[in-house]
Design a protein around this motif. Sequence first.
Motif, PDB file in Angstrom:
ATOM      1  N   ALA A 180       0.833  -1.201   0.000  1.00 47.22           N
ATOM      2  CA  ALA A 180       0.000   0.000   0.000  1.00 47.22           C
ATOM      3  C   ALA A 180       0.867   1.251   0.000  1.00 47.22           C
ATOM      4  CB  ALA A 180      -0.925  -0.009   1.209  1.00 47.22           C
ATOM      5  N   THR A 181       1.937   1.228   0.771  1.00 48.48           N
ATOM      6  CA  THR A 181       2.840   2.374   0.829  1.00 48.48           C
ATOM      7  C   THR A 181       3.479   2.624  -0.530  1.00 48.48           C
ATOM      8  OG1 THR A 181       3.258   1.929   3.157  1.00 48.48           O
ATOM      9  CG2 THR A 181       4.863   3.300   2.008  1.00 48.48           C
ATOM     10  N   THR A 182       3.914   1.563  -1.189  1.00 49.30           N
ATOM     11  CA  THR A 182       4.489   1.703  -2.526  1.00 49.30           C
ATOM     12  C   THR A 182       3.475   2.295  -3.491  1.00 49.30           C
ATOM     13  OG1 THR A 182       6.019  -0.137  -2.176  1.00 49.30           O
ATOM     14  CG2 THR A 182       5.500   0.433  -4.456  1.00 49.30           C
ATOM     15  N   ALA A 183       2.231   1.829  -3.422  1.00 51.73           N
ATOM     16  CA  ALA A 183       1.195   2.344  -4.320  1.00 51.73           C
ATOM     17  C   ALA A 183       0.935   3.828  -4.073  1.00 51.73           C
ATOM     18  CB  ALA A 183      -0.088   1.542  -4.143  1.00 51.73           C
ATOM     19  N   LEU A 184       0.935   4.255  -2.819  1.00 52.84           N
ATOM     20  CA  LEU A 184       0.685   5.662  -2.515  1.00 52.84           C
ATOM     21  C   LEU A 184       1.836   6.555  -2.959  1.00 52.84           C
ATOM     22  CD1 LEU A 184      -1.023   5.197   0.943  1.00 52.84           C
ATOM     23  CD2 LEU A 184      -2.039   6.337  -1.030  1.00 52.84           C
ATOM     24  N   ARG A 185       3.022   6.000  -3.050  1.00 53.19           N
ATOM     25  CA  ARG A 185       4.186   6.781  -3.489  1.00 53.19           C
ATOM     26  C   ARG A 185       4.333   6.810  -5.005  1.00 53.19           C
ATOM     27  NH1 ARG A 185       8.330   4.187   0.979  1.00 53.19           N
ATOM     28  NH2 ARG A 185       7.829   5.624   2.691  1.00 53.19           N
ATOM     29  N   SER A 186       3.556   5.999  -5.699  1.00 52.23           N
ATOM     30  CA  SER A 186       3.742   5.819  -7.133  1.00 52.23           C
ATOM     31  C   SER A 186       2.962   6.859  -7.929  1.00 52.23           C
ATOM     32  CB  SER A 186       3.305   4.405  -7.535  1.00 52.23           C
ATOM     33  OG  SER A 186       3.394   4.226  -8.928  1.00 52.23           O
ATOM     34  N   ASP A 187       3.647   7.890  -8.404  1.00 54.39           N
ATOM     35  CA  ASP A 187       3.083   8.897  -9.294  1.00 54.39           C
ATOM     36  C   ASP A 187       1.750   9.435  -8.782  1.00 54.39           C
ATOM     37  OD1 ASP A 187       2.710  10.595 -11.393  1.00 54.39           O
ATOM     38  OD2 ASP A 187       2.660   9.050 -12.946  1.00 54.39           O
TER      39      ASP A 187
END
Length: 275
Positions: free
Chosen positions: A93-100
């Motif tokens: 989830a953290t990776t998704a929120l940081r992605s563009d």
Amino acid sequence: MKGQPLGEWREIADRVYVLRYPVLDVNATVVVGETLALVVDTLSTPSQARELARSVRRVTALPWLVVNTHHHFDHAYGNQVFGQCQIWAHEEATTALRSDPARQLRTLYDEYADSEPDLAAELLDVTVVAPNRTVRDAALLDLGGRSATLRHLGRGHTAGDLVVQLPDADTLIAGDLVEQGGPPGFEDSYPLEWPHTVAELLHLATGPVVPGHGEVVDREFVVVQHEALTRLSWLIREGHADGVPVEQVARQAPFPGDAARTAVRRGYAELSGRI
């Protein structure tokens, strides 16, 4: 949206409060310990989150920490309002929120501009704040006199779903792994894995279960939803093996229309190794 009545907190267990926010019927939860309060999910926009924060302060004056059950905007885009506290989520989830995040906001604006123009306009005010604490499998949060356990039980609604287990209150906060207010959301889902994840959740569910949207439910509701997800997963497997078109499989699914079609497409993509 601005001007919407916030609703009332409902105490569903000892010092566990749930609020159904009227926009998208999303649930926010507050768990009050002796030294800290835990806020689970922060709604969609800064204005919504400011309403939520003020409302939390009517429940408790304790310092807070935050958990996002997953990365979707209606559960995590209010993070910026809660300040420099600990914000927990699964690492996916953290990776998704940081992605563009700029692209994410543009996509959401386009999605809601016609159907929810006020919400779309407020999304332009969002600064996406990613969690600063991550979970892979489990983490224990000490709230003072009581604990909350964050658990990743597997992929389902997303790759990074967390549930919050409150042992002393016999309560489980399930996020969108469990849905009462409408059919499950399959846009980022793993339909073939979701039944197993909910089966693991059922091992923990003995009292109230807070779904991502809608009314608080009980274990029997989750059992019924697990059965529907299991049936769907087998329809997808059989349809894929037999080369059946998506639309034909979707018509047999235990969920309506667009949800079923999206689920079958995602399931076919799983079986084809594309996700």
